[in-house]
Design an enzyme around this catalytic site. Sequence first.
Site, PDB file in Angstrom:
ATOM      1  N   GLY A  61       0.828  -1.200   0.000  1.00  0.00           N
ATOM      2  CA  GLY A  61       0.000   0.000   0.000  1.00  0.00           C
ATOM      3  C   GLY A  61       0.853   1.237   0.000  1.00  0.00           C
ATOM      4  O   GLY A  61       2.049   1.168   0.287  1.00  0.00           O
ATOM      5  N   CYS A  88       5.214  -6.230   1.520  1.00  0.00           N
ATOM      6  CA  CYS A  88       5.583  -4.810   1.499  1.00  0.00           C
ATOM      7  C   CYS A  88       4.922  -4.056   2.660  1.00  0.00           C
ATOM      8  O   CYS A  88       5.238  -4.325   3.813  1.00  0.00           O
ATOM      9  CB  CYS A  88       5.256  -4.207   0.141  1.00  0.00           C
ATOM     10  SG  CYS A  88       6.087  -2.637  -0.134  1.00  0.00           S
ATOM     11  N   TYR A  89       3.979  -3.150   2.398  1.00  0.00           N
ATOM     12  CA  TYR A  89       3.334  -2.454   3.518  1.00  0.00           C
ATOM     13  C   TYR A  89       2.752  -3.448   4.513  1.00  0.00           C
ATOM     14  O   TYR A  89       2.801  -3.223   5.733  1.00  0.00           O
ATOM     15  CB  TYR A  89       2.222  -1.512   3.013  1.00  0.00           C
ATOM     16  CG  TYR A  89       1.552  -0.765   4.157  1.00  0.00           C
ATOM     17  CD1 TYR A  89       2.069   0.444   4.607  1.00  0.00           C
ATOM     18  CD2 TYR A  89       0.434  -1.301   4.812  1.00  0.00           C
ATOM     19  CE1 TYR A  89       1.489   1.112   5.689  1.00  0.00           C
ATOM     20  CE2 TYR A  89      -0.153  -0.639   5.887  1.00  0.00           C
ATOM     21  CZ  TYR A  89       0.379   0.562   6.325  1.00  0.00           C
ATOM     22  OH  TYR A  89      -0.184   1.224   7.379  1.00  0.00           O
ATOM     23  N   HIS A 175       7.563  -8.022  -3.947  1.00  0.00           N
ATOM     24  CA  HIS A 175       6.216  -8.372  -4.414  1.00  0.00           C
ATOM     25  C   HIS A 175       6.213  -9.714  -5.161  1.00  0.00           C
ATOM     26  O   HIS A 175       6.505  -9.747  -6.353  1.00  0.00           O
ATOM     27  CB  HIS A 175       5.690  -7.272  -5.343  1.00  0.00           C
ATOM     28  CG  HIS A 175       5.352  -6.022  -4.607  1.00  0.00           C
ATOM     29  ND1 HIS A 175       4.101  -5.766  -4.104  1.00  0.00           N
ATOM     30  CD2 HIS A 175       6.112  -4.951  -4.246  1.00  0.00           C
ATOM     31  CE1 HIS A 175       4.085  -4.602  -3.491  1.00  0.00           C
ATOM     32  NE2 HIS A 175       5.300  -4.091  -3.553  1.00  0.00           N
ATOM     33  N   GLU A 177       3.749 -11.304  -6.190  1.00  0.00           N
ATOM     34  CA  GLU A 177       2.625 -11.406  -7.133  1.00  0.00           C
ATOM     35  C   GLU A 177       2.944 -10.903  -8.522  1.00  0.00           C
ATOM     36  O   GLU A 177       2.196 -11.155  -9.457  1.00  0.00           O
ATOM     37  CB  GLU A 177       1.404 -10.663  -6.564  1.00  0.00           C
ATOM     38  CG  GLU A 177       1.499  -9.138  -6.510  1.00  0.00           C
ATOM     39  CD  GLU A 177       2.224  -8.606  -5.272  1.00  0.00           C
ATOM     40  OE1 GLU A 177       2.978  -9.372  -4.639  1.00  0.00           O
ATOM     41  OE2 GLU A 177       2.049  -7.410  -4.959  1.00  0.00           O
ATOM     42  N   SER A 230     -25.751 -10.778 -24.559  1.00  0.00           N
ATOM     43  CA  SER A 230     -25.171  -9.922 -25.602  1.00  0.00           C
ATOM     44  C   SER A 230     -24.355 -10.727 -26.597  1.00  0.00           C
ATOM     45  O   SER A 230     -23.970 -10.218 -27.638  1.00  0.00           O
ATOM     46  CB  SER A 230     -24.258  -8.882 -24.953  1.00  0.00           C
ATOM     47  OG  SER A 230     -23.093  -9.517 -24.460  1.00  0.00           O
ATOM     48  N   GLY A 231     -24.049 -11.978 -26.238  1.00  0.00           N
ATOM     49  CA  GLY A 231     -23.145 -12.751 -27.075  1.00  0.00           C
ATOM     50  C   GLY A 231     -21.709 -12.649 -26.574  1.00  0.00           C
ATOM     51  O   GLY A 231     -20.828 -13.358 -27.025  1.00  0.00           O
ATOM     52  N   GLY A 232     -21.466 -11.748 -25.617  1.00  0.00           N
ATOM     53  CA  GLY A 232     -20.140 -11.630 -25.023  1.00  0.00           C
ATOM     54  C   GLY A 232     -19.891 -12.757 -24.025  1.00  0.00           C
ATOM     55  O   GLY A 232     -20.802 -13.509 -23.689  1.00  0.00           O
ATOM     56  N   VAL A 233     -18.646 -12.827 -23.548  1.00  0.00           N
ATOM     57  CA  VAL A 233     -18.256 -13.945 -22.694  1.00  0.00           C
ATOM     58  C   VAL A 233     -19.040 -13.954 -21.376  1.00  0.00           C
ATOM     59  O   VAL A 233     -19.590 -14.980 -20.967  1.00  0.00           O
ATOM     60  CB  VAL A 233     -16.744 -13.886 -22.375  1.00  0.00           C
ATOM     61  CG1 VAL A 233     -16.327 -15.080 -21.548  1.00  0.00           C
ATOM     62  CG2 VAL A 233     -15.939 -13.806 -23.644  1.00  0.00           C
ATOM     63  N   SER A 235     -21.946 -12.491 -20.228  1.00  0.00           N
ATOM     64  CA  SER A 235     -23.384 -12.802 -20.199  1.00  0.00           C
ATOM     65  C   SER A 235     -23.624 -14.228 -20.691  1.00  0.00           C
ATOM     66  O   SER A 235     -24.541 -14.909 -20.217  1.00  0.00           O
ATOM     67  CB  SER A 235     -24.195 -11.781 -21.001  1.00  0.00           C
ATOM     68  OG  SER A 235     -23.916 -11.843 -22.369  1.00  0.00           O
ATOM     69  N   SER A 236     -22.793 -14.727 -21.596  1.00  0.00           N
ATOM     70  CA  SER A 236     -22.987 -16.096 -22.096  1.00  0.00           C
ATOM     71  C   SER A 236     -22.710 -17.126 -21.002  1.00  0.00           C
ATOM     72  O   SER A 236     -23.451 -18.099 -20.851  1.00  0.00           O
ATOM     73  CB  SER A 236     -22.051 -16.381 -23.275  1.00  0.00           C
ATOM     74  OG  SER A 236     -22.359 -15.520 -24.340  1.00  0.00           O
ATOM     75  N   LYS A 378     -11.827 -12.843 -15.037  1.00  0.00           N
ATOM     76  CA  LYS A 378     -12.151 -13.137 -16.434  1.00  0.00           C
ATOM     77  C   LYS A 378     -11.632 -14.506 -16.882  1.00  0.00           C
ATOM     78  O   LYS A 378     -12.334 -15.250 -17.564  1.00  0.00           O
ATOM     79  CB  LYS A 378     -11.541 -12.045 -17.325  1.00  0.00           C
ATOM     80  CG  LYS A 378     -12.059 -12.046 -18.734  1.00  0.00           C
ATOM     81  CD  LYS A 378     -13.347 -11.274 -18.774  1.00  0.00           C
ATOM     82  CE  LYS A 378     -13.906 -11.170 -20.170  1.00  0.00           C
ATOM     83  NZ  LYS A 378     -15.063 -10.269 -20.213  1.00  0.00           N
TER      84      LYS A 378
END
Length: 522
Positions: A61, A88-89, A175, A177, A230-233, A235-236, A378
């Site tokens: 942070g 870190c922080y 870090h 990550e 919508s056909g997008g990932v 909502s599908s 995602k």
Amino acid sequence: MAASASVAADRILIVDFGSQTTQLIARRVREHGVYCEIHPFDMGDAAVRAFAPKAVILSGGPETVTAGETPRIPDAVFDSSVPVLGICYGMQAMAAQLGGSVAPSASREFGHARVGTVGGGDLFAGLDADFDVWMSHGDRVTCQPPGFAVAAATDNAPIAAMADVERRYYGVQFHPEVTHTQHGGAIIRRFVRDIAGCAGDWTAAGIAERAVTEIRREVGDEGRVILGLSGGVDSSVAAALLARAIGDRLTCVFVDNGLLRKGEVAQVQEAFGPSNALPINLLTVDAAAEFLAALEGLEDPEAKRRAIGTTFIDVFEREAKRIPGVGWLGQGTIYPDVIESAASKFGKAHVIKSHHNVGGLPERMHLKLVEPLRDLFKDEVRAVGLALGLPERLVHRHPFPGPGLAVRVLGEVRPEYLDVLREADAIYIDELRQAGYYDQVAQAFAVYLPVKSVGVVGDARRYEHVIALRAVVTTDFMTAGWAELPHELIAKVSNRIVNELPGVSRVVYDVTSKPPGTIEWE
Ligand code: XMP
């Protein structure tokens, strides 16, 4: 946060102190098959206990523990006797709260450093004795708290990592990550799997199974759900999970706004149609004329967006009212949307754009929200989509904006422009796929520029409009670089577009990064 749609038994709590890389910590943990959630440092002791973490990770942070009122680790973290990893922080706060000391460093370290591990601190078991790490700090721990031993050092930070193996408390100044840290993934894995003992059962099939159980519990035996597909990932995959959970009590409304790409309506109908392994109640609404009428004469990008937004809500609401007994609205909200809108005062700006955000519809129609993806990143959404049998092409599709091709025809949207743009875009995407570049860029599309330019095709003069090609590389879409596609590929696309489309006299390639440009042209 609302009850998780798909909680796992083994849960890691990530306490957020506002680092730029907190989301990355969560993604790395999940890559090792372990469920985690990010909560702000001021979540409170009761919330920590209710979360019942198997281990806690404290993020970095921007603050300094050497100042007065600085963010603290909730006491419940240490009271619950679970393993703790401070980054870190997070390490500095841990040192300060457990009886060590922290001071501003004479030489601040940003970027690359090399650490040497010291002694047998079990966080680094099996790793090289020296490795490269990524640092970003002004303070450092000058004296470790009682019970801790130094676990790694750099030239500038004699206590670059510390460990109390008995209590299973660890601190790293660097870090793990970020990908620039060598063995970062192994360190996180070691902590969450070996030290914390999480089972690693957060897999696509497991996520889907838990989400289905949770939807059934939430919606009940009678509840009916409507969802804007919508056909997008996102909502599908939300539709696929809901369909699996409640079958034909789900109705998906797919609004064809006349601003979709070539073949898109057919693709969505095929993916979810009756012949597919995953049939759903799909209602396709042809509202192209309505959208085009709303756009007529509008040139300003924001005015176009607003017209599309309100028309979408009108159409969706009208259709929703025709479906009897609907009590729920399904939405494909994903975890980064949730984190961004819940960001604490140290958090990031709000950046959610979505045309599934159907205005005040849930309140007006008394619909409750069901959001089966709200815990997922995602890449997890994609993995679940594949596990549910959605086509690879749909799951790995580039993002497509809610206002569709309307923001890719500059200025006024006319049907004849859309027709040309659809063909040009199809040629471009087809060539990208054939050359193996579709999956190497984050997003690619054609843009219609209604400016006239002279050309010569065969023996004839041509005085027509311009097509711009855009391709970008990015992981977060907040910043992006223009993709360095091979010249031969661009040449082939350009030739095909000018030869096959009489309405185009010229093709240009967009070499603008974001910032200063945005990805879309409007
Ligand atoms: P920009 O153009 O802002 O785009 O760099 C970043 C990402 O967001 C997408 N985008 C939108 N998506 N509704 C959406 O659902 C919108 O109005 C919208 N505008 C941009 C864009 O395609 C890119 O992936």
